[in-house]
Design a protein around this motif. Structure first.
Motif, PDB file in Angstrom:
ATOM      1  N   GLY A 187       6.916  15.911  -0.076  1.00 50.94           N
ATOM      2  CA  GLY A 187       5.701  15.890  -1.126  1.00 50.94           C
ATOM      3  C   GLY A 187       4.724  14.749  -1.004  1.00 50.94           C
ATOM      4  O   GLY A 187       3.449  14.702  -1.266  1.00 50.94           O
ATOM      5  N   VAL A 188       5.529  13.431  -0.392  1.00 51.33           N
ATOM      6  CA  VAL A 188       4.720  12.230  -0.317  1.00 51.33           C
ATOM      7  C   VAL A 188       3.763  12.254   0.880  1.00 51.33           C
ATOM      8  O   VAL A 188       2.424  11.721   0.825  1.00 51.33           O
ATOM      9  N   ILE A 189       4.117  12.974   1.739  1.00 57.51           N
ATOM     10  CA  ILE A 189       3.241  13.168   2.951  1.00 57.51           C
ATOM     11  C   ILE A 189       1.932  13.846   2.390  1.00 57.51           C
ATOM     12  O   ILE A 189       0.524  13.580   2.825  1.00 57.51           O
ATOM     13  N   ILE A 190       1.960  14.756   1.658  1.00 61.88           N
ATOM     14  CA  ILE A 190       0.841  15.712   0.967  1.00 61.88           C
ATOM     15  C   ILE A 190       0.237  14.925   0.100  1.00 61.88           C
ATOM     16  O   ILE A 190      -1.081  14.688   0.178  1.00 61.88           O
ATOM     17  N   PRO A 207       0.916  -1.256  -0.010  1.00 65.72           N
ATOM     18  CA  PRO A 207      -0.020  -0.031  -0.019  1.00 65.72           C
ATOM     19  C   PRO A 207       0.907   1.073  -0.029  1.00 65.72           C
ATOM     20  O   PRO A 207       2.261   1.427   0.162  1.00 65.72           O
ATOM     21  N   LEU A 208       0.252   2.476  -0.230  1.00 69.76           N
ATOM     22  CA  LEU A 208       0.896   3.743  -0.233  1.00 69.76           C
ATOM     23  C   LEU A 208       1.847   4.006   1.061  1.00 69.76           C
ATOM     24  O   LEU A 208       2.844   4.498   0.739  1.00 69.76           O
ATOM     25  N   GLN A 209       1.079   3.671   2.268  1.00 71.57           N
ATOM     26  CA  GLN A 209       1.768   4.005   3.361  1.00 71.57           C
ATOM     27  C   GLN A 209       2.890   3.314   3.656  1.00 71.57           C
ATOM     28  O   GLN A 209       3.966   3.883   4.376  1.00 71.57           O
ATOM     29  N   LEU A 210       2.971   2.032   3.167  1.00 69.84           N
ATOM     30  CA  LEU A 210       4.395   1.222   3.437  1.00 69.84           C
ATOM     31  C   LEU A 210       5.433   1.885   2.526  1.00 69.84           C
ATOM     32  O   LEU A 210       6.687   1.841   2.706  1.00 69.84           O
ATOM     33  N   ILE A 211       4.990   2.254   1.370  1.00 72.53           N
ATOM     34  CA  ILE A 211       5.915   2.947   0.336  1.00 72.53           C
ATOM     35  C   ILE A 211       6.560   4.251   1.048  1.00 72.53           C
ATOM     36  O   ILE A 211       7.587   4.511   1.055  1.00 72.53           O
ATOM     37  N   LEU A 212       5.495   4.857   1.652  1.00 73.54           N
ATOM     38  CA  LEU A 212       5.708   6.336   2.328  1.00 73.54           C
ATOM     39  C   LEU A 212       6.732   5.865   3.605  1.00 73.54           C
ATOM     40  O   LEU A 212       7.550   6.784   3.702  1.00 73.54           O
ATOM     41  N   ARG A 213       6.623   4.717   4.255  1.00 75.10           N
ATOM     42  CA  ARG A 213       7.452   4.554   5.423  1.00 75.10           C
ATOM     43  C   ARG A 213       8.874   4.260   4.998  1.00 75.10           C
ATOM     44  O   ARG A 213       9.740   4.780   5.474  1.00 75.10           O
TER      45      ARG A 213
END
Length: 304
Positions: A273-276, A235-241
């Motif tokens: 940017g990824v947080i936004i 998921p996106l959150q794991l990539i964000l992590r």
């Protein structure tokens, strides 16, 4: 001038103590709002500012040396779009499963004619205080053949007991027994009564459940970290992590840069940017359920 008008004016006139109280409240709320909003605002302006300016402490109110290079590299990376797609699928499917099971369980437990409902409710409550732990849960998921599937992120947490309690209280407070008796006289079955009468009258609690579960699924990364090995399912959150904590910006994002300083600079832009980018979907959805949120929580939160 009428007596009623004079009376209203006296009632609306505030004393000095009330005015002082309002002023103190205003400043307290303003300070709390600033503490909450400013970090979010800083991330926004930092994502479009030169990282060197951020390091030097020159970015605090307005962006400096405006640049959208971070967003260009984020949206040009296939992993981000794949993570977006996976997160949307997990959130939509998971929320449908969660809300369906939660509302059905809560409505059944709210019915006084359910045989053994106190025992069932006790067993539900036991799970809030005692759990098998991570390893037994992992072994159950593994033995069910759910590893490396989206169901590993959905089925183990299909029902949250606290949400069942909130929804149960809402049904007990908002759906009168007389309505059920009238429907039975007209030949309405339990399933039809639930689907045709109870659910349309329960929009506030449905909206609250959707918001709770959707936010939980969208922000979840730990379950994916444990149960998923295939990067195409992340998921996106794991990539964000991986980008924020492990500082692993996708090689595709910075592969055209030779200098280590340039890579570090772009990596900082990508982090902000990824947080936004990850927060935008929830910010878009929330206003549509906000009008039901307070009502659903307040009614569902009444215990008695």
């Amino acid at each position: 001038m009428s007596i009623l008008t004079l009376k209203n004016k006296r009632m609306t006139r505030k004393s000095k103590e009330d005015k002082v109280f309002d002023i103190i409240n205003f400043f307290l709320v303003a300070i709390i709002l600033l503490l909450v909003v400013y970090p979010l605002y800083f991330i926004v302006i930092a994502s479009i500012s030169d990282p060197n300016m951020i390091y030097e402490g020159k970015v605090w109110l307005l962006p400096k040396e405006l640049t959208f290079e971070g967003y260009q590299r984020i949206f040009g990376d296939s992993k981000i779009w794949l993570g977006y797609k996976n997160s949307i699928i997990y959130t939509v499917v998971g929320t449908i499963v969660n809300v369906s099971f939660t509302l059905m369980a809560a409505y059944a437990l709210s019915r006084k004619d359910l045989y053994g409902r106190n025992v069932i409710m006790f067993l539900f409550l036991m799970t809030m205080f005692f759990s098998g732990g991570l390893i037994p849960t992992y072994l159950v998921v593994k033995n069910l053949g759910l590893l490396n599937t989206m169901w590993a992120l959905i089925l183990p947490k299909a029902v949250a007991v606290w949400n069942v309690i909130v929804a149960k209280t809402f049904f007990e407070s908002s759906i009168p027994n007389e309505l059920l008796e009238a429907a039975r006289i007209d030949g309405c079955s339990d399933v039809k009564f639930f689907s045709k009468i109870v659910l349309p009258l329960s929009k506030p609690i449905v909206a609250v459940m959707v918001l709770f579960y959707a936010v939980g699924h969208w922000n979840s990364y730990f379950d994916a970290l444990i149960y998923l090995n295939n990067e195409n399912l992340y998921p996106l959150q794991l990539i964000l992590r991986n980008i924020l904590i492990q500082n692993q910006a996708s090689t595709m994002m910075i592969s055209d840069l030779d200098s280590l300083a340039a890579k570090q600079r772009v990596s900082e832009l990508i982090k902000y940017g990824v947080i936004i980018v990850a927060s935008i979907p929830l910010l878009i959805v929330y206003p549509f359920v906000q009008k039901y949120f307070v009502k659903g929580v307040m009614i569902g939160g009444i215990k008695g």
